[in-house]
Design a protein around this motif. Structure first.
Motif, PDB file in Angstrom:
ATOM      1  N   THR A   1     -24.615  -0.306 -30.202  1.00 49.39           N
ATOM      2  CA  THR A   1     -25.866   0.222 -30.720  1.00 49.39           C
ATOM      3  C   THR A   1     -26.634  -0.876 -31.441  1.00 49.39           C
ATOM      4  OG1 THR A   1     -24.887   0.825 -32.849  1.00 49.39           O
ATOM      5  CG2 THR A   1     -24.754   2.461 -31.071  1.00 49.39           C
ATOM      6  N   ALA A   2     -27.833  -0.533 -31.903  1.00 50.72           N
ATOM      7  CA  ALA A   2     -28.650  -1.499 -32.642  1.00 50.72           C
ATOM      8  C   ALA A   2     -27.952  -1.945 -33.921  1.00 50.72           C
ATOM      9  CB  ALA A   2     -30.009  -0.887 -32.969  1.00 50.72           C
ATOM     10  N   GLU A   3     -27.153  -1.068 -34.516  1.00 53.89           N
ATOM     11  CA  GLU A   3     -26.421  -1.421 -35.733  1.00 53.89           C
ATOM     12  C   GLU A   3     -25.280  -2.394 -35.437  1.00 53.89           C
ATOM     13  OE1 GLU A   3     -28.882   1.873 -36.497  1.00 53.89           O
ATOM     14  OE2 GLU A   3     -27.343   1.661 -34.942  1.00 53.89           O
ATOM     15  N   GLN A   4     -24.871  -2.480 -34.169  1.00 50.85           N
ATOM     16  CA  GLN A   4     -23.758  -3.340 -33.789  1.00 50.85           C
ATOM     17  C   GLN A   4     -24.199  -4.611 -33.083  1.00 50.85           C
ATOM     18  OE1 GLN A   4     -22.093  -0.267 -31.411  1.00 50.85           O
ATOM     19  NE2 GLN A   4     -20.919   0.667 -33.067  1.00 50.85           N
ATOM     20  N   GLY A   5     -25.403  -4.613 -32.529  1.00 48.72           N
ATOM     21  CA  GLY A   5     -25.916  -5.777 -31.818  1.00 48.72           C
ATOM     22  C   GLY A   5     -25.670  -5.682 -30.324  1.00 48.72           C
ATOM     23  N   PHE A   6     -26.494  -6.399 -29.554  1.00 52.30           N
ATOM     24  CA  PHE A   6     -26.449  -6.326 -28.100  1.00 52.30           C
ATOM     25  C   PHE A   6     -26.109  -7.673 -27.470  1.00 52.30           C
ATOM     26  CE2 PHE A   6     -29.914  -3.192 -29.192  1.00 52.30           C
ATOM     27  CZ  PHE A   6     -29.100  -2.071 -29.056  1.00 52.30           C
TER      28      PHE A   6
ATOM     29  N   LYS B   1     -33.096  -1.943 -27.306  1.00 58.04           N
ATOM     30  CA  LYS B   1     -32.556  -0.585 -27.321  1.00 58.04           C
ATOM     31  C   LYS B   1     -31.201  -0.568 -26.614  1.00 58.04           C
ATOM     32  CE  LYS B   1     -36.422   0.971 -29.105  1.00 58.04           C
ATOM     33  NZ  LYS B   1     -36.499   1.391 -30.519  1.00 58.04           N
ATOM     34  N   PRO B   2     -30.341   0.389 -26.950  1.00 58.14           N
ATOM     35  CA  PRO B   2     -29.017   0.435 -26.315  1.00 58.14           C
ATOM     36  C   PRO B   2     -29.071   0.924 -24.879  1.00 58.14           C
ATOM     37  CG  PRO B   2     -29.305   2.315 -27.761  1.00 58.14           C
ATOM     38  CD  PRO B   2     -30.503   1.433 -27.980  1.00 58.14           C
ATOM     39  N   LYS B   3     -28.053   0.552 -24.106  1.00 61.59           N
ATOM     40  CA  LYS B   3     -27.878   1.110 -22.774  1.00 61.59           C
ATOM     41  C   LYS B   3     -27.413   2.559 -22.912  1.00 61.59           C
ATOM     42  CE  LYS B   3     -26.500  -3.292 -20.636  1.00 61.59           C
ATOM     43  NZ  LYS B   3     -26.637  -4.163 -21.825  1.00 61.59           N
TER      44      LYS B   3
ATOM     45  N   MET C   1     -26.093  -1.381 -11.645  1.00 63.96           N
ATOM     46  CA  MET C   1     -25.498  -1.580 -12.974  1.00 63.96           C
ATOM     47  C   MET C   1     -26.144  -2.798 -13.625  1.00 63.96           C
ATOM     48  SD  MET C   1     -23.163   0.828 -13.416  1.00 63.96           S
ATOM     49  CE  MET C   1     -21.825   0.307 -14.488  1.00 63.96           C
ATOM     50  N   PRO C   2     -26.605  -2.664 -14.889  1.00 71.66           N
ATOM     51  CA  PRO C   2     -27.400  -3.727 -15.531  1.00 71.66           C
ATOM     52  C   PRO C   2     -26.538  -4.846 -16.120  1.00 71.66           C
ATOM     53  CG  PRO C   2     -27.193  -1.879 -17.026  1.00 71.66           C
ATOM     54  CD  PRO C   2     -26.490  -1.475 -15.748  1.00 71.66           C
ATOM     55  N   TYR C   3     -25.721  -5.445 -15.266  1.00 71.08           N
ATOM     56  CA  TYR C   3     -24.830  -6.526 -15.697  1.00 71.08           C
ATOM     57  C   TYR C   3     -24.930  -7.674 -14.705  1.00 71.08           C
ATOM     58  CZ  TYR C   3     -22.880  -2.807 -18.601  1.00 71.08           C
ATOM     59  OH  TYR C   3     -22.723  -1.775 -19.494  1.00 71.08           O
ATOM     60  N   PRO C   4     -24.674  -8.894 -15.155  1.00 67.04           N
ATOM     61  CA  PRO C   4     -24.791 -10.039 -14.246  1.00 67.04           C
ATOM     62  C   PRO C   4     -23.606 -10.205 -13.303  1.00 67.04           C
ATOM     63  CG  PRO C   4     -24.128 -10.798 -16.423  1.00 67.04           C
ATOM     64  CD  PRO C   4     -24.396  -9.317 -16.547  1.00 67.04           C
ATOM     65  N   ASP C   5     -22.470  -9.536 -13.603  1.00 70.85           N
ATOM     66  CA  ASP C   5     -21.275  -9.755 -12.796  1.00 70.85           C
ATOM     67  C   ASP C   5     -20.389  -8.501 -12.793  1.00 70.85           C
ATOM     68  OD1 ASP C   5     -20.357  -9.762 -15.387  1.00 70.85           O
ATOM     69  OD2 ASP C   5     -19.818 -11.875 -15.424  1.00 70.85           O
TER      70      ASP C   5
ATOM     71  N   PRO D   1     -30.323   0.399 -18.446  1.00 69.81           N
ATOM     72  CA  PRO D   1     -30.592  -0.582 -19.508  1.00 69.81           C
ATOM     73  C   PRO D   1     -31.653  -0.077 -20.476  1.00 69.81           C
ATOM     74  CG  PRO D   1     -31.707  -1.204 -17.494  1.00 69.81           C
ATOM     75  CD  PRO D   1     -30.865   0.003 -17.163  1.00 69.81           C
ATOM     76  N   GLY D   2     -31.481  -0.411 -21.759  1.00 68.70           N
ATOM     77  CA  GLY D   2     -32.510  -0.113 -22.738  1.00 68.70           C
ATOM     78  C   GLY D   2     -33.619  -1.136 -22.628  1.00 68.70           C
ATOM     79  N   PRO D   3     -34.843  -0.837 -23.080  1.00 75.95           N
ATOM     80  CA  PRO D   3     -35.922  -1.818 -23.056  1.00 75.95           C
ATOM     81  C   PRO D   3     -35.509  -3.095 -23.780  1.00 75.95           C
ATOM     82  CG  PRO D   3     -36.745   0.354 -23.679  1.00 75.95           C
ATOM     83  CD  PRO D   3     -35.240   0.437 -23.678  1.00 75.95           C
ATOM     84  N   GLY D   4     -35.788  -4.224 -23.161  1.00 79.52           N
ATOM     85  CA  GLY D   4     -35.469  -5.505 -23.767  1.00 79.52           C
ATOM     86  C   GLY D   4     -34.046  -5.950 -23.518  1.00 79.52           C
TER      87      GLY D   4
END
Length: 491
Positions: free
Chosen positions: A281-286, A432-434, A454-458, A487-490
């Protein structure tokens, strides 16, 4: 005087041990006599209530989605009503953490994380894990675990009775064992009870075994992402060490009633999961590829391409080649505002550093120094960097590499240090969170084509399979529902 104190302490310890020997209770679910350190039902409830806020603080608080938390509680309450303690004041909580786990405290406090809900597929699996945790309470396993730890410290606690320290010390003991493992026999018992409660509630009986298979797949994927052998950390597999085969053994031995048309509840479960936060989450960092961004702390940095980022409650880790590691954390509330002073006198505890120098990182005062250290993985070169983000906040990087790789990564680590920056308000607001997105499979869509979303590179395919409990070779049918990650915005 000293002799008197010693005799008094010895007497208190002996009295405490006698009281401990008498501190047993009968488990409602099994009829067995269990040592609980004298913990009765009322005291168990008080202990659970006292520990509950600490659990919330440790695991990100309660997940703020009323519809989902009410749904989970309703399934839990249904199962609790089929147990030997239907009148107990049960409390079911969804914890706001991506770490997959579930556990119980004395007094009927049951916890499941949204990380475990994310890989759960249906209501029967949810009932399996909640029924298992209810079983730990009705069999008095959670109370016995606390009782055993209290017994081990009775003599030490007894000496503090006159000073009023016993309660505080006991509370520390309780906090320390909240996530400790149960014995194999206790797990077997809880599995049997979980099956009993799930079938009494009308659910399919093998939900817990199915969920453990998913947990094993998730653990193997996490290990692959980090380039290491699987280990369980604080996951469900660590706190409940058993296999799907053992759960099925418990199912065969369980006192369960035949269920006609047992409830699986896939559609209703997925409808409640739709939109749930996935990951941090935003409180935990992305994490965004090789960049870590924290919208609440308003900071960001980037690690070398050869390193893979992982976020935890206390620090950010990046794992690289041959056990190279980057560790990012905070200097803490008592950190010196002088980066050099913090580096030399607080962080490294007076260790002799070489190449100590003051630097500037994007306008922020900083200090760096290096040394060679011995770790469990062998000898490592260590580069320390302390950055003054504000007059009251120090952030730190620790770069650890095998000596033969240090020269190779020196420039990459310098770039990581100087990538550390403050986020603007606008940048922070965009992050924003996924979230979990439930998708209905259309004609022509396949496992492979949906995995590409899936919004991941690998490891897109592996992530999609683990999220949906799919095995290699499994196919999808039009109209079937699957979980995707949006994916969340950004992000």
């Amino acid at each position: 005087m000293t002799g008197t104190i010693r005799r008094t302490a010895a007497g208190l310890a002996a009295a405490a041990l006698l009281a401990a020997n008498a501190g047993c209770t009968t488990a409602p679910a099994t009829g067995e006599t269990i040592f609980t350190g004298g913990m009765g039902a009322d005291q168990a409830k008080k202990i659970g209530a006292r520990q509950h806020p600490q659990i919330l603080r440790q695991f990100g608080g309660e997940y703020e989605n009323r519809a989902l938390t009410t749904y989970v509680s309703s399934v839990g309450e249904l199962l609790a009503q089929t147990s030997e303690e239907p009148d107990k004041d049960w409390t079911f909580t969804v914890l706001d953490t991506p770490v997959p786990n579930a556990f119980a405290l004395p007094g009927g406090y049951i916890y499941i994380t949204r990380g475990l809900l994310a890989i759960t597929e249906n209501e029967a699996q949810l009932a399996g894990v909640l029924g298992h945790e209810i079983g730990h309470v009705t069999a008095r396993h959670s109370a016995a675990r606390y009782g055993g730890n209290v017994l081990g410290q009775v003599a030490g606690v007894a000496a503090g009775v006159f000073l009023g320290r016993a309660g505080a010390q006991a509370a520390n003991v309780l906090g320390a064992v909240a996530l400790s493992s149960y014995s194999r026999q206790q797990e077997f018992e809880a599995d049997k009870l979980g099956v009993r409660y799930a079938t009494r509630g009308g659910f399919q009986a093998d939900g817990m075994a199915q969920l453990l298979e998913r947990m094993q797949a998730k653990s193997e994927l996490d290990a692959k992402l980090q380039g290491r052998e699987p280990r369980d950390g604080f996951s469900l597999l660590a706190t409940h060490p058993r296999t799907p085969e053992r759960v099925r053994e418990a199912m065969a031995a369980a006192d369960k009633k035949p269920v006609q048309s047992p409830i699986v509840g896939r559609d209703v479960f997925l409808s409640k999961l739709d939109g749930m936060v996935y990951g941090h989450t935003a409180e935990q960092g992305f994490i965004r590829r090789h960049e870590f961004l924290h919208p609440k702390l308003k900071l960001a940095f980037e690690v070398p391409e050869a390193f893979r980022l992982f976020n935890s409650a206390e620090r950010v880790l990046a794992f690289g080649p041959e056990d190279s590691v980057i560790i990012f954390d905070s200097g803490g509330p008592k950190a010196s505002s002088d980066p050099v002073d913090h580096l030399q006198n607080q962080w490294t505890s007076g260790r002799r550093l070489s190449d100590v120098e003051e630097i500037t990182v994007n306008g922020m005062p900083a200090a760096t120094g290096s040394t060679r250290v011995n770790t469990q993985q062998g000898t490592r070169d260590a580069r320390f960097v302390a950055i003054r983000y504000s007059p009251t906040q120090i952030y730190r990087f620790l770069f650890l590499t095998p000596p033969e790789l240090t020269g190779r990564f020196n420039e990459d680590f310098r770039r990581t240090t100087h990538s550390f920056r403050k986020l603007t308000d606008a940048e922070a607001a965009e992050l924003k969170p996924k979230r979990i997105q439930v998708h209905t499979v259309r004609e022509g869509e396949t496992v492979e084509s949906l995995a590409e979303r899936m919004p991941y590179p690998d490891f897109k395919l592996e992530r999609f399979r683990v999220l949906n409990g799919l095995q290699p070779g499994d196919t999808l049918s039009p109209g079937e529902k699957v979980k995707l990650v949006a994916p969340g915005p950004g992000a």
